[in-house]
Write a protein that holds these residues in place. Structure first.
Motif, short mmCIF file in Angstrom:
data_model
loop_
_atom_site.label_atom_id
_atom_site.label_comp_id
_atom_site.label_asym_id
_atom_site.label_seq_id
_atom_site.Cartn_x
_atom_site.Cartn_y
_atom_site.Cartn_z
N LEU A 39 9.59 13.78 0.50
CA LEU A 39 9.01 13.71 1.88
C LEU A 39 10.17 13.11 2.80
O LEU A 39 10.83 12.28 2.24
N GLY A 40 10.12 13.26 4.01
CA GLY A 40 10.96 12.53 5.18
C GLY A 40 12.20 12.49 4.72
O GLY A 40 12.84 13.53 4.49
N ILE A 74 -0.31 -0.89 -1.20
CA ILE A 74 -1.20 -0.14 -0.32
C ILE A 74 -1.53 -0.73 0.87
O ILE A 74 -1.44 0.03 1.93
N SER A 75 -1.83 -2.09 0.86
CA SER A 75 -2.11 -2.61 1.98
C SER A 75 -0.99 -2.79 3.13
O SER A 75 -1.13 -2.76 4.27
N PRO A 129 10.86 -0.89 2.66
CA PRO A 129 10.64 -1.46 1.26
C PRO A 129 10.93 -0.40 0.33
O PRO A 129 10.65 0.73 0.44
N ARG A 130 11.44 -0.73 -0.68
CA ARG A 130 11.91 -0.04 -1.98
C ARG A 130 10.81 0.84 -2.40
O ARG A 130 10.89 2.17 -2.48
N LEU A 172 8.51 6.08 -3.21
CA LEU A 172 7.26 7.16 -3.21
C LEU A 172 7.54 8.44 -2.43
O LEU A 172 7.32 9.40 -3.18
N GLN A 173 8.40 8.23 -1.42
CA GLN A 173 8.75 9.28 -0.54
C GLN A 173 9.93 10.30 -1.63
O GLN A 173 9.66 11.39 -1.21
N ASN A 174 10.65 9.49 -2.31
CA ASN A 174 11.47 10.25 -2.94
C ASN A 174 10.86 11.25 -4.27
O ASN A 174 11.00 12.34 -4.55
#
Length: 524
Positions: free
Chosen positions: A239-240, A11-12, A227-228, A233-235
């Protein structure tokens, strides 16, 4: 607790990357003028610099030159993004030939390229050997070669030349990149499935398959620099770029399913359910060939499985359509910037063109005039030189099975990722000389006037070692045919003010296309 710590770190890192993105947007003017060696930050590694340089291919060239042709990129902690970049021909020879079995495509590449399925791009081991061996049987068959050349010449005579005549008469601005993409999509799909989408026409209709190929290629590039956990997460969230990848995969599934169903019905109606060796000289499209294939010879090929056929169709289209269209686009772009080269090519064509080729009753064809195409040494050299500077596939990657030491002395751990950027390799002064950035077809001409040989580990456009491109000869022949036909019929002029620059993608395209005007040449 350990998993929570990893989540907190992720998250950071995610928050920092968002901040960093807006920071570089704000200072983009300054950044474009700045050139320095990548800094290895704590936690973040060199990722900030790579994001900064994402669209600056020239920076990678500079870094590799400063690093003696091999450079270790350190990714963020816990992201498995450490990469070894190399353009050292000795290293490439070692990886692709000498120690071939130790370097595979690997599961990570298969995951990154998953939109294309389990095909020759990502296959390893016996599956790859079966795909390659069965494909080479087809590529090496004389009937198939004649079939491919016949499709290419008929599409030129019946579609492209009349279309260019129309544009010439109307004074229309033409994007050659779009034209070559459509031309190769049509001819490739005929060769692979037997169906012509007829995307090349005056209307220039929007083509779902072409759009899907573009989005799929963009998503693959995106997965290489992010980064994987982020693209995963997008997958999951759709998104995007990952949303575009999902849509592209769905398009591939739907369109290929139609081709597969239609082909099965066609074969069933003919009552043919067995494999044959084409000894009668007949030729078939790839899909028919695979469906009739005797799988006892290739036990790892599931030719009755729709997914295998779907993956084969998509991978062959990318291998044949994207590469050839990109090579032709950059060739003509360089030709327009180097009129002296164009003059030499035209002279070579006119000097060697058979007299029968000028006959209106029986125009020349590749099948009838293979000897003529073989005389076009300077054209061949110019095509090679264009691909040296602008390779259709700008980079390749491998994963090590076991630890190793490269000829350069770099130690390789097991499961390491090695990137060999072909685009940068063609521009290394220590490999190609001080004039490496110049477009000089003469560098390919020997003292005796023949074509000069360069090792494939140096000229990597057609790959090297066991994975060398099996369709190299056919691709070069097709490109020669297309170039000759266009140059014999038209003068081409670049639109004033048009900018030619590369766009980072799976295949190397021009960012703004190649916008030109055409003028019909008078017959001699």
């Amino acid at each position: 607790m350990a998993s929570f710590g990893l989540f907190e770190t992720s998250i950071s890192l995610f928050c920092f990357l968002i901040f960093f993105y807006f920071l570089i947007k704000k200072h983009s003017g300054y950044i474009k003028k700045t050139l320095c060696y990548p800094w290895n930050w704590p936690v973040l590694g060199m990722l900030p610099t790579i994001i900064l340089w994402y669209k600056r291919i020239d920076v990678l060239i500079w870094v590799l030159e400063k690093s003696n042709l091999t450079f270790l990129f350190k990714g963020p902690w816990l992201t498995r993004m450490d990469l070894l970049f190399t353009v050292d021909p000795a290293n490439i020879q070692h990886i692709l030939s000498s120690n071939f079995t130790n370097y595979i495509k690997g599961p990570e590449m298969k995951e990154i390229f998953d939109v294309y399925g389990d095909a020759i791009f990502t296959a390893d081991g016996e599956l790859w050997r079966n795909i390659r061996m069965s494909s080479m049987v087809m590529f090496n068959h004389q009937g198939f070669q004649n079939f491919l050349m016949s499709i290419t010449t008929s599409k030129l005579k019946d579609v492209l030349v009349p279309l260019f005549n129309h544009y010439s008469e109307e004074g229309t601005v033409v994007d050659l990149q779009d034209v070559f993409g459509r031309f190769m999509l049509d001819t490739t799909l005929v060769v692979i499935t037997g169906s012509d989408p007829q995307s090349l026409s005056i209307e220039m209709p929007e083509v779902e398959f072409a759009k899907a190929l573009e989005n799929a290629g963009d998503s693959v590039v995106y997965r290489h620099v992010i980064p994987r956990f982020l693209w995963k997460l997008q997958n999951r969230m759709g998104l995007g770029q990952e949303k575009k990848r999902i849509e592209a995969g769905a398009s591939f599934d739907r369109i290929c399913a139609k081709y597969i169903f239609a082909k099965r019905e066609e074969i069933r109606s003919q009552g043919i359910h067995h494999d044959h060796d084409h000894s009668d000289g007949e030729c078939e499209d790839f899909l028919t060939y695979f469906m009739k294939l005797d799988t006892s010879k290739y036990e790892h090929l599931k030719t009755s499985d729709d997914k295998f056929l779907r993956d084969s169709i998509v991978s062959l289209i990318v291998a044949m359509r994207d590469t050839t269209s990109a090579a032709l686009t950059w060739f003509f772009g360089l030709l327009l910037e180097n009129p002296n080269v164009e003059t030499k090519i035209r002279h070579e064509i006119n000097t060697n063109l058979p007299k029968t080729a000028t006959s209106q009753e029986r125009p020349w064809s590749a099948i009838d005039h293979k000897e003529f195409l073989n005389t076009l040494v300077y054209l061949h050299a110019a095509l090679y030189e264009a691909m040296r500077l602008y390779p259709p596939i700008p980079l390749e990657r491998k994963t090590s099975v076991n630890s190793d030491v490269l000829p350069s002395g770099h130690k390789i751990d097991a499961n390491s990722t090695i990137i060999y950027p072909i685009y940068a390799l063609g521009r290394m002064r220590s490999v190609w000389g001080e004039d490496a950035l110049e477009f000089k077809p003469d560098r390919w001409i020997s003292e005796t006037g023949g074509l000069r040989h360069e090792p494939s580990s140096k000229f990597l456009v057609f790959n090297s070692g066991p994975r060398s491109c099996s369709g190299k000869h056919l691709a070069m022949t097709a490109m020669k045919i297309i170039v000759v036909e266009i140059l014999q019929n038209f003068d081409i002029k670049l639109v004033k003010g048009h900018t030619i620059e590369p766009k980072p993608r799976l295949s190397l395209h021009m960012k703004h296309g190649l916008r030109v005007t055409l003028t019909k040449r008078c017959s001699a």
